[in-house]
Design a protein around this motif. Structure first.
Motif, PDB file in Angstrom:
ATOM      1  N   UNK A 104     -16.834 -61.854   2.173  1.00 59.51           N
ATOM      2  CA  UNK A 104     -15.936 -61.616   1.184  1.00 59.51           C
ATOM      3  C   UNK A 104     -14.853 -60.604   1.781  1.00 59.51           C
ATOM      4  N   UNK A 131     -10.271 -63.883  11.454  1.00 58.54           N
ATOM      5  CA  UNK A 131     -11.522 -63.649  10.893  1.00 58.54           C
ATOM      6  C   UNK A 131     -11.614 -64.652   9.823  1.00 58.54           C
ATOM      7  N   UNK A 168     -15.365 -64.614  13.838  1.00 55.17           N
ATOM      8  CA  UNK A 168     -14.199 -63.654  14.243  1.00 55.17           C
ATOM      9  C   UNK A 168     -13.654 -64.095  15.587  1.00 55.17           C
ATOM     10  N   UNK A 205     -12.654 -54.738  18.149  1.00 51.40           N
ATOM     11  CA  UNK A 205     -13.705 -55.480  17.432  1.00 51.40           C
ATOM     12  C   UNK A 205     -14.315 -54.224  16.883  1.00 51.40           C
ATOM     13  N   UNK A 234     -12.411 -53.112  13.820  1.00 52.01           N
ATOM     14  CA  UNK A 234     -12.509 -54.089  12.907  1.00 52.01           C
ATOM     15  C   UNK A 234     -13.780 -54.124  12.047  1.00 52.01           C
ATOM     16  N   UNK A 235     -15.070 -53.935  12.741  1.00 56.09           N
ATOM     17  CA  UNK A 235     -16.173 -53.714  12.151  1.00 56.09           C
ATOM     18  C   UNK A 235     -16.578 -52.545  11.423  1.00 56.09           C
ATOM     19  N   UNK A 280     -14.217 -56.270   4.948  1.00 57.83           N
ATOM     20  CA  UNK A 280     -14.875 -57.533   4.980  1.00 57.83           C
ATOM     21  C   UNK A 280     -16.360 -56.952   4.715  1.00 57.83           C
ATOM     22  N   UNK A 281     -17.008 -57.999   3.781  1.00 57.64           N
ATOM     23  CA  UNK A 281     -18.478 -57.664   3.625  1.00 57.64           C
ATOM     24  C   UNK A 281     -19.058 -58.815   3.726  1.00 57.64           C
ATOM     25  N   UNK A 282     -20.410 -58.796   4.383  1.00 55.96           N
ATOM     26  CA  UNK A 282     -21.032 -60.014   4.496  1.00 55.96           C
ATOM     27  C   UNK A 282     -22.223 -59.899   3.473  1.00 55.96           C
ATOM     28  N   UNK A 306     -26.781 -58.386   0.248  1.00 55.66           N
ATOM     29  CA  UNK A 306     -25.738 -57.802   0.925  1.00 55.66           C
ATOM     30  C   UNK A 306     -25.990 -56.852   2.320  1.00 55.66           C
ATOM     31  N   UNK A 331     -15.336 -54.330  -5.169  1.00 63.11           N
ATOM     32  CA  UNK A 331     -15.640 -55.414  -4.359  1.00 63.11           C
ATOM     33  C   UNK A 331     -17.126 -55.433  -3.769  1.00 63.11           C
ATOM     34  N   UNK A 332     -17.471 -56.565  -3.349  1.00 65.44           N
ATOM     35  CA  UNK A 332     -18.783 -56.966  -2.751  1.00 65.44           C
ATOM     36  C   UNK A 332     -20.072 -56.493  -3.705  1.00 65.44           C
ATOM     37  N   UNK A 333     -20.823 -55.870  -3.083  1.00 65.30           N
ATOM     38  CA  UNK A 333     -22.109 -55.552  -3.956  1.00 65.30           C
ATOM     39  C   UNK A 333     -21.867 -54.536  -5.210  1.00 65.30           C
ATOM     40  N   UNK A 390     -18.969 -54.868  -6.848  1.00 66.11           N
ATOM     41  CA  UNK A 390     -18.367 -55.703  -8.038  1.00 66.11           C
ATOM     42  C   UNK A 390     -19.452 -56.444  -8.696  1.00 66.11           C
ATOM     43  N   UNK A 440     -15.316 -49.615  -2.854  1.00 63.91           N
ATOM     44  CA  UNK A 440     -16.081 -50.611  -2.276  1.00 63.91           C
ATOM     45  C   UNK A 440     -17.028 -50.148  -1.449  1.00 63.91           C
ATOM     46  N   UNK A 469     -19.392 -49.490   2.360  1.00 63.07           N
ATOM     47  CA  UNK A 469     -18.960 -49.613   3.909  1.00 63.07           C
ATOM     48  C   UNK A 469     -18.929 -50.933   4.203  1.00 63.07           C
ATOM     49  N   UNK A 470     -17.741 -51.197   4.988  1.00 61.81           N
ATOM     50  CA  UNK A 470     -17.563 -52.581   5.506  1.00 61.81           C
ATOM     51  C   UNK A 470     -18.614 -53.037   6.373  1.00 61.81           C
ATOM     52  N   UNK A 471     -18.616 -54.656   6.503  1.00 60.31           N
ATOM     53  CA  UNK A 471     -19.619 -54.967   7.424  1.00 60.31           C
ATOM     54  C   UNK A 471     -19.157 -56.244   7.907  1.00 60.31           C
ATOM     55  N   UNK A 472     -17.897 -56.503   8.262  1.00 62.43           N
ATOM     56  CA  UNK A 472     -17.160 -57.918   8.780  1.00 62.43           C
ATOM     57  C   UNK A 472     -17.657 -57.830  10.277  1.00 62.43           C
ATOM     58  N   UNK A 473     -16.650 -58.870  10.963  1.00 66.21           N
ATOM     59  CA  UNK A 473     -17.006 -58.757  12.383  1.00 66.21           C
ATOM     60  C   UNK A 473     -17.962 -59.814  12.859  1.00 66.21           C
TER      61      UNK A 473
END
Lengths: 148, 82
Positions: A50, A80, A92, A112, A115-116, A121-123, A133, B7-9, B11, B76, B78-82
């Motif tokens: 998301x 991404x 990514x 990177x 970005x992290x 972004x959320x996984x 989550x 957002x995310x959890x 939301x 939201x 903490x972010x967890x992308x990448x």
């Protein structure tokens, strides 16, 4: 250029764009992050990604501007993916070209790490026991802080 | 009005992605937080999470941030992308 997309990307095409008609680029670093089968001892089947449309692009632009102020970057590219992703899928892409390898390595790693920890972004991991989550990780914060 | 996004959890926990709040109820981010937990007591345990991040107009800010009509506020995890 920043792309947030559901579709996959092709590393060869991205590399070609980073170096096309640019004989000053003596170094290119590319990074690809992928969906891994085992995370924190959980067997992962896939991910839902998301994001916060608008802020994602804005925060990545700011991260790129910081990298450009610290290293000599010729071209750069960030992709991404969002939506549902499965084992082995690309998540990514970060690519940077520069005259010399130090600038390319450092700036790609910086992009990177930031970005992290900064880009919204959320996984959500899909496992046999349901979906979870992901929590942010201390090691990612530490990786980002070494650039400060 | 102030547009508020989750957002995310968060939301999923609030079962709410977006709502609007009158600027008179939310002159600062801290006031908005207080207003939301007052209106929705069940949200308090999720909105009181110290790890939550807050953004105004798509930039991360502190809770003392002053709000204006037309602002877009987001809460939201903490972010967890990448």
């Amino acid at each position: 250029m920043i792309s947030i997309q559901q579709n996959d990307f092709n590393v060869g095409d991205e590399y070609a764009a980073l170096v096309a008609n640019d004989t000053a680029a003596g170094a290119v670093v590319t990074f690809v992050g992928r969906v891994r089968d085992l995370n924190l001892a959980r067997e992962v089947q896939g991910l839902q990604l998301e994001h916060y449309p608008g802020m994602t692009e804005k925060s990545l632009q700011e991260i790129v501007a910081q990298a450009q102020s610290r290293w000599k970057i010729l071209r750069w590219r960030i992709i991404h993916r969002i939506g549902n992703l499965y084992l082995g899928d690309n998540i990514v892409f970060v690519g940077v070209s520069s005259a010399h390898r130090e600038d390319a390595f450092h700036s790609a790693e910086f992009l990177m790490d930031y970005l992290k920890t900064r880009a919204p972004f959320w996984k959500k991991e899909l496992t046999a026991d349901g979906s979870v989550w992901l929590d942010s990780q201390e090691k990612d914060q530490q990786a980002m802080q070494r650039w400060e | 009005m102030i547009k508020v996004l989750f957002f995310a959890q968060l939301r999923e926990q609030l079962q709410c992605a977006e709502l609007s709040v009158a600027e008179s109820d939310a002159q600062t981010l801290a006031q908005l937080h207080e207003y939301l937990t007052g209106q929705h007591p069940l949200w308090a345990e999720f909105l009181n999470n110290e790890k939550l991040l807050m953004a105004v107009n798509q930039t991360i800010v502190k809770v003392s941030q002053v709000l204006q009509s037309g602002d877009e506020v987001a809460f939201f995890p903490p972010v967890t992308g990448g």
